[in-house]
Design a protein around this motif. Structure first.
Motif, PDB file in Angstrom:
ATOM      1  N   MET A  12       0.819  -1.204   0.000  1.00 29.79           N
ATOM      2  CA  MET A  12       0.000   0.000   0.000  1.00 29.79           C
ATOM      3  C   MET A  12       0.860   1.263   0.000  1.00 29.79           C
ATOM      4  O   MET A  12       0.503   2.267  -0.609  1.00 29.79           O
ATOM      5  CB  MET A  12      -0.949  -0.013   1.192  1.00 29.79           C
ATOM      6  CG  MET A  12      -2.133  -0.961   1.027  1.00 29.79           C
ATOM      7  SD  MET A  12      -3.043  -0.692  -0.520  1.00 29.79           S
ATOM      8  CE  MET A  12      -3.628   0.986  -0.282  1.00 29.79           C
ATOM      9  N   PHE A  15       1.729   1.872  -3.495  1.00 27.61           N
ATOM     10  CA  PHE A  15       0.633   2.514  -4.227  1.00 27.61           C
ATOM     11  C   PHE A  15       0.612   4.019  -3.967  1.00 27.61           C
ATOM     12  O   PHE A  15       0.270   4.803  -4.837  1.00 27.61           O
ATOM     13  CB  PHE A  15      -0.711   1.919  -3.810  1.00 27.61           C
ATOM     14  CG  PHE A  15      -1.024   0.588  -4.454  1.00 27.61           C
ATOM     15  CD1 PHE A  15      -0.582   0.287  -5.720  1.00 27.61           C
ATOM     16  CD2 PHE A  15      -1.780  -0.345  -3.776  1.00 27.61           C
ATOM     17  CE1 PHE A  15      -0.870  -0.928  -6.308  1.00 27.61           C
ATOM     18  CE2 PHE A  15      -2.087  -1.571  -4.353  1.00 27.61           C
ATOM     19  CZ  PHE A  15      -1.621  -1.864  -5.626  1.00 27.61           C
ATOM     20  N   ARG A  16       0.968   4.398  -2.760  1.00 30.20           N
ATOM     21  CA  ARG A  16       0.890   5.810  -2.395  1.00 30.20           C
ATOM     22  C   ARG A  16       2.065   6.628  -2.906  1.00 30.20           C
ATOM     23  O   ARG A  16       1.960   7.852  -2.969  1.00 30.20           O
ATOM     24  CB  ARG A  16       0.825   5.950  -0.863  1.00 30.20           C
ATOM     25  CG  ARG A  16      -0.435   5.353  -0.250  1.00 30.20           C
ATOM     26  CD  ARG A  16      -0.478   5.602   1.259  1.00 30.20           C
ATOM     27  NE  ARG A  16      -1.628   4.903   1.831  1.00 30.20           N
ATOM     28  CZ  ARG A  16      -1.545   3.911   2.713  1.00 30.20           C
ATOM     29  NH1 ARG A  16      -0.364   3.510   3.129  1.00 30.20           N
ATOM     30  NH2 ARG A  16      -2.624   3.329   3.180  1.00 30.20           N
ATOM     31  N   THR A  21       6.746   1.716 -10.906  1.00 34.77           N
ATOM     32  CA  THR A  21       6.374   0.466 -10.243  1.00 34.77           C
ATOM     33  C   THR A  21       6.932  -0.773 -10.935  1.00 34.77           C
ATOM     34  O   THR A  21       6.722  -1.889 -10.470  1.00 34.77           O
ATOM     35  CB  THR A  21       4.839   0.339 -10.191  1.00 34.77           C
ATOM     36  OG1 THR A  21       4.321   0.473 -11.516  1.00 34.77           O
ATOM     37  CG2 THR A  21       4.230   1.405  -9.295  1.00 34.77           C
ATOM     38  N   ILE A  37      -4.592  -8.225  -0.083  1.00 34.40           N
ATOM     39  CA  ILE A  37      -4.256  -6.991   0.620  1.00 34.40           C
ATOM     40  C   ILE A  37      -5.405  -6.662   1.572  1.00 34.40           C
ATOM     41  O   ILE A  37      -6.454  -6.174   1.144  1.00 34.40           O
ATOM     42  CB  ILE A  37      -4.026  -5.811  -0.358  1.00 34.40           C
ATOM     43  CG1 ILE A  37      -2.943  -6.152  -1.366  1.00 34.40           C
ATOM     44  CG2 ILE A  37      -3.657  -4.546   0.413  1.00 34.40           C
ATOM     45  CD1 ILE A  37      -1.571  -6.326  -0.795  1.00 34.40           C
ATOM     46  N   ILE A  40      -7.358  -3.132   1.614  1.00 36.92           N
ATOM     47  CA  ILE A  40      -8.393  -2.842   0.620  1.00 36.92           C
ATOM     48  C   ILE A  40      -9.307  -4.044   0.391  1.00 36.92           C
ATOM     49  O   ILE A  40     -10.198  -3.986  -0.460  1.00 36.92           O
ATOM     50  CB  ILE A  40      -7.766  -2.385  -0.720  1.00 36.92           C
ATOM     51  CG1 ILE A  40      -6.834  -3.476  -1.287  1.00 36.92           C
ATOM     52  CG2 ILE A  40      -7.037  -1.069  -0.558  1.00 36.92           C
ATOM     53  CD1 ILE A  40      -6.286  -3.153  -2.670  1.00 36.92           C
ATOM     54  N   ILE A  44      -4.898  -9.255  -5.335  1.00 39.21           N
ATOM     55  CA  ILE A  44      -4.161  -8.624  -6.432  1.00 39.21           C
ATOM     56  C   ILE A  44      -3.566  -9.698  -7.341  1.00 39.21           C
ATOM     57  O   ILE A  44      -2.914 -10.630  -6.881  1.00 39.21           O
ATOM     58  CB  ILE A  44      -3.047  -7.712  -5.888  1.00 39.21           C
ATOM     59  CG1 ILE A  44      -3.669  -6.469  -5.258  1.00 39.21           C
ATOM     60  CG2 ILE A  44      -2.074  -7.309  -6.977  1.00 39.21           C
ATOM     61  CD1 ILE A  44      -2.666  -5.478  -4.744  1.00 39.21           C
ATOM     62  N   ARG A 295      -3.763   1.962 -12.699  1.00 42.64           N
ATOM     63  CA  ARG A 295      -2.934   0.801 -12.362  1.00 42.64           C
ATOM     64  C   ARG A 295      -3.647  -0.520 -12.632  1.00 42.64           C
ATOM     65  O   ARG A 295      -3.013  -1.517 -12.959  1.00 42.64           O
ATOM     66  CB  ARG A 295      -2.540   0.846 -10.891  1.00 42.64           C
ATOM     67  CG  ARG A 295      -1.531   1.912 -10.532  1.00 42.64           C
ATOM     68  CD  ARG A 295      -1.001   1.641  -9.136  1.00 42.64           C
ATOM     69  NE  ARG A 295      -0.125   2.715  -8.680  1.00 42.64           N
ATOM     70  CZ  ARG A 295      -0.531   3.737  -7.929  1.00 42.64           C
ATOM     71  NH1 ARG A 295      -1.789   3.810  -7.568  1.00 42.64           N
ATOM     72  NH2 ARG A 295       0.317   4.662  -7.540  1.00 42.64           N
ATOM     73  N   ASP A 396      -2.007   9.931  -3.845  1.00 41.50           N
ATOM     74  CA  ASP A 396      -2.489   8.819  -3.045  1.00 41.50           C
ATOM     75  C   ASP A 396      -3.528   8.009  -3.808  1.00 41.50           C
ATOM     76  O   ASP A 396      -4.174   8.509  -4.723  1.00 41.50           O
ATOM     77  CB  ASP A 396      -3.130   9.337  -1.746  1.00 41.50           C
ATOM     78  CG  ASP A 396      -2.097   9.741  -0.708  1.00 41.50           C
ATOM     79  OD1 ASP A 396      -0.924   9.411  -0.897  1.00 41.50           O
ATOM     80  OD2 ASP A 396      -2.474  10.392   0.275  1.00 41.50           O
ATOM     81  N   MET A 398      -5.026   3.686  -4.767  1.00 35.06           N
ATOM     82  CA  MET A 398      -4.537   2.430  -5.325  1.00 35.06           C
ATOM     83  C   MET A 398      -4.743   2.337  -6.829  1.00 35.06           C
ATOM     84  O   MET A 398      -4.000   1.658  -7.512  1.00 35.06           O
ATOM     85  CB  MET A 398      -5.224   1.241  -4.649  1.00 35.06           C
ATOM     86  CG  MET A 398      -6.701   1.095  -4.944  1.00 35.06           C
ATOM     87  SD  MET A 398      -7.356  -0.456  -4.280  1.00 35.06           S
ATOM     88  CE  MET A 398      -9.013  -0.444  -4.962  1.00 35.06           C
ATOM     89  N   HIS A 401      -2.647   6.580 -11.105  1.00 34.00           N
ATOM     90  CA  HIS A 401      -1.199   6.760 -11.020  1.00 34.00           C
ATOM     91  C   HIS A 401      -0.820   7.986 -11.832  1.00 34.00           C
ATOM     92  O   HIS A 401      -0.744   7.932 -13.057  1.00 34.00           O
ATOM     93  CB  HIS A 401      -0.512   5.507 -11.571  1.00 34.00           C
ATOM     94  CG  HIS A 401       0.982   5.528 -11.432  1.00 34.00           C
ATOM     95  ND1 HIS A 401       1.809   4.825 -12.271  1.00 34.00           N
ATOM     96  CD2 HIS A 401       1.809   6.161 -10.562  1.00 34.00           C
ATOM     97  CE1 HIS A 401       3.065   5.024 -11.927  1.00 34.00           C
ATOM     98  NE2 HIS A 401       3.091   5.830 -10.900  1.00 34.00           N
TER      99      HIS A 401
END
Length: 412
Positions: A12, A15-16, A21, A37, A40, A44, A295, A396, A398, A401
């Protein structure tokens, strides 16, 4: 399961904040292709073949769940009885056959030919944003250009009055912020209040277009007809517009930001593209592959499914990492390399606009936005380059991006 739970906080945090990535997702594909995860409450998937299975199979993997951005706060449920505008039954949150009727009608004003007629409006938006920046020699092009560009285009295409730009921009940013799972309850309530106003604004616009249609997207949705099919309802139009605001804004803003950054990383490539702007569509597609602005996609599992020995139960959420799939070495040669000359067959593997029944309906707008914005920036800002010494952070959340800020310099 213990290892998966321990891995969650770092995931996470990535993601932030992680700008590129690619290395992290490579580790996921190799060592944890199925990862739960808890933060959330989603599974994934990171490998290409798994992601494309989820994207294409609407029989086992349902539409994006309606509760993805959380419940409307109790005190606003009377004002938002059907939820936020983007979550009215429309495109990403309905399944066939209902989805097929809505998409068939919604696609009519969004075909490449229909969108192409708006190129003049899009160029006007790009020029209006870039001209005040030219004498400055330095600016945050995410804040001053890449982010407002798609909002201004949406305003023009939707027929929104120019004086409402700032308010519409704020609503757009607010919608995407609702996707951040860690925002406070106070902030969620504040954003929900904004969405009441957004819903009311669009509802009034739809009513006005029904009385007097114009040459805009809302009118086009209202007037869309298909033999033996009922026309779009007000609620469906509201949902389509809300979902286009999210998808069109985030995809375009991300594509513009990443493309300019990647071009400036390779000055020889930038010079080549500036001298031959017909190469810009290739820049856009490679940027969308390499740093996909969305993402991934979230799907609700309709029946128990198994990936790599792990059973994911019916009713669970899957977050299919499109960004990881688009950098999977099993489908792309040297995926970490930004290469606009990739083989066309290889590029057809890229899922940056999704796929299957839920492929992004606004991709023609996003592509044209990005193409014109990049052409305008690299031809109007001499010797464009990334300003030195920056720590690049993404916003911020998920799903989306996009860099929070990115300073560029150019000759004056």
């Amino acid at each position: 399961m213990t290892e998966q739970t321990q891995a969650a906080p770092s995931m996470m945090e990535a993601f932030r904040g992680v700008w590129d990535t690619c290395p992290m997702f490579k580790e996921l594909r190799q060592h944890a292709p199925v990862l739960h995860i808890p933060e959330i409450d989603a599974w994934i998937l990171s490998r290409y073949d798994d992601v494309i299975t989820v994207v294409r199979d609407s029989e086992r993997f349902g539409a994006m769940p309606a509760d993805l951005v959380g419940e409307v706060p109790d005190e606003l449920k009377e004002s938002l009885p059907h939820g936020y505008a983007p979550w009215q039954p429309a495109l990403v949150n309905t399944d066939p056959p209902e989805h097929d009727r809505i998409r068939k009608l919604a696609a009519k004003p969004l075909t490449p030919a229909a969108v192409g007629k708006r190129e003049g409006q899009i160029r006007e938006a790009a020029t209006g944003l870039i001209e005040p920046l030219i004498p400055l020699g330095r600016a945050d092009l995410v804040d001053r250009f890449a982010t407002p560009m798609p909002v201004q285009v949406l305003i023009k295409i939707l027929g929104v009055s120019p004086e409402d730009y700032k308010q519409f921009h704020q609503w757009t940013l607010g919608i995407t912020e609702l996707f951040v799972p860690t925002i406070s309850e106070e902030r969620r309530l504040e954003l929900a209040r904004e969405q009441v106003a957004f819903n009311e604004y669009l509802t009034e616009a739809i009513a006005a277009r029904r009385k007097s249609p114009g040459d805009d997207l809302i009118s086009g949705l209202i007037l869309a007809q298909e033999r033996n099919e009922k026309s779009l309802t007000d609620r469906e139009v509201l949902g389509i517009v809300g979902q286009l605001v999210i998808a069109g804004f985030e995809t375009s803003a991300g594509a513009i930001s990443f493309s300019l950054y990647k071009l400036c990383e390779q000055p020889d490539l930038l010079a080549r593209v500036r001298d031959d702007v017909t190469l810009i569509p290739k820049v856009v597609e490679e940027s969308l592959r390499r740093l996909t602005p969305a993402r991934g996609v979230v799907r609700r599992v309709k029946e128990d499914v198994e990936f790599h020995g792990q059973t994911i139960p019916a009713g669970a959420n899957i977050f299919a990492l499109v960004q990881s799939a688009n950098n999977d070495e099993s489908k792309f040669s040297c995926p970490e390399r930004f290469d606009i000359d990739r083989d066309a067959q290889e590029m057809r593997n890229s899922m940056h606009f999704g796929g299957g029944v839920h492929a992004c309906i606004g991709q023609s707008v996003a592509r044209l936005d990005a193409r014109i914005a990049i052409e305008t920036a690299i031809t109007r800002l001499p010797n464009l380059r990334v300003a030195p010494g920056q720590q690049i952070q993404v916003q911020d959340g998920m799903i989306f991006h996009r860099p929070e800020k990115l300073e560029f310099e150019w000759d004056v």
